[in-house]
Design an enzyme around this catalytic site. Structure first.
Site, PDB file in Angstrom:
ATOM      1  N   ASP A  25      37.705 130.833 -14.526  1.00  0.00           N
ATOM      2  CA  ASP A  25      36.994 131.212 -13.320  1.00  0.00           C
ATOM      3  C   ASP A  25      36.653 132.695 -13.435  1.00  0.00           C
ATOM      4  OD1 ASP A  25      36.160 131.278 -10.551  1.00  0.00           O
ATOM      5  OD2 ASP A  25      37.531 129.599 -10.206  1.00  0.00           O
ATOM      6  N   GLU A  31      28.866 129.226  -8.576  1.00  0.00           N
ATOM      7  CA  GLU A  31      29.009 128.912  -7.160  1.00  0.00           C
ATOM      8  C   GLU A  31      27.893 129.661  -6.438  1.00  0.00           C
ATOM      9  OE1 GLU A  31      32.475 129.047  -3.780  1.00  0.00           O
ATOM     10  OE2 GLU A  31      32.022 130.851  -4.894  1.00  0.00           O
ATOM     11  N   ASP A  33      38.100 124.369  -2.002  1.00  0.00           N
ATOM     12  CA  ASP A  33      37.698 125.053  -0.774  1.00  0.00           C
ATOM     13  C   ASP A  33      37.363 124.087   0.361  1.00  0.00           C
ATOM     14  OD1 ASP A  33      37.940 127.702  -1.657  1.00  0.00           O
ATOM     15  OD2 ASP A  33      35.944 127.705  -2.540  1.00  0.00           O
TER      16      ASP A  33
HETATM   17  C1  BGC Z   1      36.257 130.687  -4.013  1.00  0.00           C
HETATM   18  C2  BGC Z   1      37.261 130.822  -2.917  1.00  0.00           C
HETATM   19  C3  BGC Z   1      37.592 132.297  -2.792  1.00  0.00           C
HETATM   20  C4  BGC Z   1      36.323 133.145  -2.583  1.00  0.00           C
HETATM   21  C5  BGC Z   1      36.570 134.592  -2.795  1.00  0.00           C
HETATM   22  C6  BGC Z   1      35.090 131.414  -3.417  1.00  0.00           C
HETATM   23  O1  BGC Z   1      34.018 130.913  -3.038  1.00  0.00           O
HETATM   24  O2  BGC Z   1      35.948 129.370  -4.360  1.00  0.00           O
HETATM   25  O3  BGC Z   1      38.402 130.050  -3.138  1.00  0.00           O
HETATM   26  O4  BGC Z   1      38.456 132.481  -1.722  1.00  0.00           O
HETATM   27  O5  BGC Z   1      35.315 132.773  -3.468  1.00  0.00           O
HETATM   28  O6  BGC Z   1      36.758 134.872  -4.125  1.00  0.00           O
END
Ligand code: BGC
Length: 557
Positions: free
Chosen positions: A98, A256, A329
């Protein structure tokens, strides 16, 4: 379209804290992932995304990284990571880490130096501004609630944090910072990673006008998304990031990136896009308990279907979206899309099929193929996540009672997906021999991986069969590159689609409701490929579906 090594991805997301503990400290670790590689390979998985395992004070469970080059000791060591990459490789599985580069932890050495000298070199790595009239530079609300600004000591300076105050945002306008990030990414890719899932990437660019806007909540703050999500100019950073890191390594990237405007999808995931694929969350906003659909689950399924097809229409074969239902999430998809009384093998297997054969890549989340469920809490103290506490505070501010606020969290909290993995019916579901960091759902005696594997008819086997079908020599190309043609779009509670190419046509029909359905059927069945009941009822010009029945069949072209 140029073929890529990752086009046939069947991915699996691991939330490492809750996957498998091997040293008895109650927290999952990298050796725990290695221990289950054979299980994942047997299911058919060929890519694993692991949520952050870098060094972190864990204010946001790892999404607050204090050292990008280290593995946090709670998960193991760098040697464990290298071992994992090598062991996965032997089984034809690529590992994704990640990548969290919108922000660091407030304990990162860069930020510590920035605090000491906000106007100095490291102050420029972050977004630091003067306050206005003794208050924050503006009234943007953090995505996790409260102000997006935090005051630096007794100074009149504030730093920006779109997430918690322990996650200061990096200043991507600073070329020196960008170069440090690219070098770090390349160090990881050189170790043999398949690529990255990339966190919160659509927030890299901020609109530096920093307007104060009319408040939109009782807290006096305002949702600042127009000023810090998909802001014009972000393309410069994303193109450079790709060119300097991912492209030369032919890495796979899964970003994302929520709410990318349809006309920009091609820039993101087209053949020359910034990323290989993106998570699109258009379908995660549907919930059977949402007042909008309360007691109208079929209407919700209709709306969900329309959102899913609309997104595919926007992409229109020019790129690969990620087809997922669960992630760390959100609450568990079964609880979101199926009324509680209807949750069971047929409904969950049907749900799993609604987008599984869509163009794009597939990602399952740990526990999804085992049928794991939300674990409702009796008290706010049983939660662990700062966002949950912020949400709770917000609900009370809005005037809810403690009971109402807890009930809302029991529906919405993302923590439901984070309970420890249920491996078997032994103590702590086989997750740990110690005390689990987060309570195991007591339903583990019935719902667990081992039980699902030992039952002939189970979600585990359904997913395994679907994966095998997606990967089968005869069908692989069809499911990757074939056209998507929606079917029966006007029938309530049915999500159906055809995948078709020059040689073949496969029809996937899911009756996503607790009542039966009869559909007109003109085609000729060549072969029933999968069905979640013992038999199928395909009559003359009619397809009879029982409640939550799914049929996947090849039809004559
Ligand atoms: C991750 C979350 C995280 C956030 C801040 C996201 O979208 O998937 O789990 O809390 O980013 O890093």
């Amino acid at each position: 379209m140029q073929k890529k090594w990752w086009h046939n991805t069947i991915g699996y997301q691991i939330y490492p804290k809750s996957f498998q503990d091997t040293n008895g400290d109650g927290i999952g670790d990298l050796p725990g992932i290695i221990a289950h590689l054979d299980d994942l390979a047997e299911l058919g998985i060929n890519m694993i995304w692991i949520c952050p395992v870098n060094k972190s004070p864990m204010a946001d469970h790892g999404y607050d990284i204090s050292d990008y080059d280290e593995i946090d000791p709670m998960f193991g060591s760098l040697a464990d990571m290298k071992h994992l990459i090598a062991e996965a490789d032997k089984r034809g599985i690529k590992i994704l880490m990640d990548l969290v580069v919108n922000h660091t932890s407030s304990e990162h050495v860069w930020f510590q130096k920035a605090l000491q000298d906000p106007d100095g070199e490291y102050g420029k790595y972050y977004i630091i501004r003067e306050g206005k009239d003794g208050k924050e530079p503006n009234n943007w609300r953090s995505i996790f609630g409260g102000s997006a600004w935090e005051r630096i000591g007794n100074t009149d300076k504030y730093y920006l944090h779109l997430f918690t105050k322990w996650q200061p945002d990096l200043n991507w306008e600073n070329e020196k910072l960008r170069k440090e990030i690219y070098a770090m990414i390349n160090r990881w890719l050189d170790m043999g990673l398949g690529g990255f899932r990339i966190d919160a990437i659509s927030h890299l660019k901020k609109d530096f006008a920093y307007q104060n806007l009319p408040a939109d909540g009782v807290d006096g703050y305002v949702n600042g998304f127009p000023y810090f999500r998909n802001v014009k100019g972000i393309e410069k950073f994303l193109n450079e990031l790709k060119r300097e890191t991912f492209q030369p390594h032919d890495a796979f990237t899964l970003a994302e990136a929520d709410d990318v405007p349809p006309e920009e999808l091609e820039d993101f995931i087209g053949e020359n896009g910034y990323f290989s694929s993106i998570f699109d969350f258009c379908h995660t906003r549907y919930h059977v308990n949402d007042p909008k659909w309360k007691d109208r689950p079929v209407e919700m399924i209709n709306d969900l279907r329309d959102a899913l097809f609309k997104k595919q229409e926007y992409v229109n074969g020019s790129g690969f979206l990620c087809n997922f239902l669960d992630n760390h999430d959100t609450s568990r998809s079964a609880e979101r899309f199926i009324p509680r009384d209807n949750i069971g093998y047929h409904s969950m297997s049907t749900l799993g099929s609604i987008n599984f054969f869509f163009p794009g890549i597939v990602f399952l989340y740990q526990g999804q193929a085992t049928g794991m469920r939300d674990y409702r809490k009796k008290s706010i103290d049983e939660f662990k996540d700062p966002t949950t506490f912020n949400m709770y505070k917000g609900y009370l501010q809005e005037g809810m009672t403690e009971e109402q606020a807890l009930e809302k969290l029991n529906v919405e909290s993302r923590e439901h997906a984070r309970t420890p993995m249920q491996w078997n019916s032994r103590e702590n579901a086989g997750f740990t021999t110690g005390t689990p960091w987060f309570a195991v759902n007591p339903n583990y005696k019935e719902i667990n991986f081992e039980a699902a594997k030992n039952q002939e008819e189970s979600l585990y086997h359904w997913y395994k069969k679907m994966i095998a079908l997606r990967k089968a020599d005869d069908y692989r190309d069809l499911f990757i590159y074939g056209d998507l043609i929606p079917a029966y779009e006007k029938t309530d509670g049915v999500i159906a689609y055809k995948r078709s190419n020059q040689d073949r046509s496969v029809l996937i029909v899911c009756n996503v409701k607790g009542t039966s359905e009869k559909l007109p059927f003109e085609g000729r069945v060549k072969k029933v490929l999968l069905s979640n009941y013992d038999n199928v009822n395909i009559g003359n010009r009619e397809l009879s579906l029982r409640e939550y029945e799914t049929i996947i069949m090849e039809t004559e072209k």
